[in-house]
Design a protein around this motif. Structure first.
Motif, PDB file in Angstrom:
ATOM      1  N   ARG A 276      48.199 -12.264-108.036  1.00  0.00           N
ATOM      2  CA  ARG A 276      47.338 -12.764-107.065  1.00  0.00           C
ATOM      3  C   ARG A 276      46.633 -13.931-107.144  1.00  0.00           C
ATOM      4  O   ARG A 276      46.244 -13.925-108.492  1.00  0.00           O
TER       5      ARG A 276
ATOM      6  N   LYS B  98      44.292  -6.695-102.439  1.00  0.00           N
ATOM      7  CA  LYS B  98      44.598  -5.964-101.905  1.00  0.00           C
ATOM      8  C   LYS B  98      44.586  -4.503-102.348  1.00  0.00           C
ATOM      9  O   LYS B  98      45.285  -4.502-103.996  1.00  0.00           O
TER      10      LYS B  98
ATOM     11  N   ALA C 233      45.614  -0.206-102.430  1.00  0.00           N
ATOM     12  CA  ALA C 233      46.921   0.800-101.542  1.00  0.00           C
ATOM     13  C   ALA C 233      45.250   1.961-101.139  1.00  0.00           C
ATOM     14  O   ALA C 233      44.626   2.312-102.236  1.00  0.00           O
TER      15      ALA C 233
ATOM     16  N   ALA D 153      41.061  -1.199 -93.447  1.00  0.00           N
ATOM     17  CA  ALA D 153      41.568  -2.533 -94.148  1.00  0.00           C
ATOM     18  C   ALA D 153      41.254  -4.297 -93.734  1.00  0.00           C
ATOM     19  O   ALA D 153      40.546  -3.698 -93.345  1.00  0.00           O
ATOM     20  N   GLY D 154      41.296  -4.837 -94.662  1.00  0.00           N
ATOM     21  CA  GLY D 154      40.246  -5.611 -95.346  1.00  0.00           C
ATOM     22  C   GLY D 154      38.457  -5.250 -96.009  1.00  0.00           C
ATOM     23  O   GLY D 154      38.008  -6.534 -96.540  1.00  0.00           O
TER      24      GLY D 154
END
Length: 73
Positions: A51, A59, A61, A66-67
């Motif tokens: 990345r 990102k 997990a 989200a985001g």
């Protein structure tokens, strides 16, 4: 190096910054590069490539929402 610095509204010590630099250099820089751009010396051997942190896209997990970046809690 031993002073106190305000980064993104958070006060951190020079020791904490140096500890982070040492950890990144030891565990991350080979793939993510010296500047976090994903162009480390080992990057060519990975698919998908490491990345690029300079783009500010992360990102995580298992993070609710989200985001969003994970909280310190």
């Amino acid at each position: 190096p031993n002073g106190s610095y305000r980064i993104a509204g958070v006060r951190v010590t020079g020791k904490l910054l140096n500890d982070g630099w040492e950890a990144y250099t030891m565990y991350c820089a080979a793939c993510h590069g010296e500047y976090g751009d994903g162009n480390g010396v080992a990057a060519a051997g990975y698919h998908p490539p490491p990345r690029n942190f300079t783009k500010g896209i992360f990102k995580f997990a298992g993070v609710n929402g989200a985001g969003k970046l994970p909280s310190d809690a």
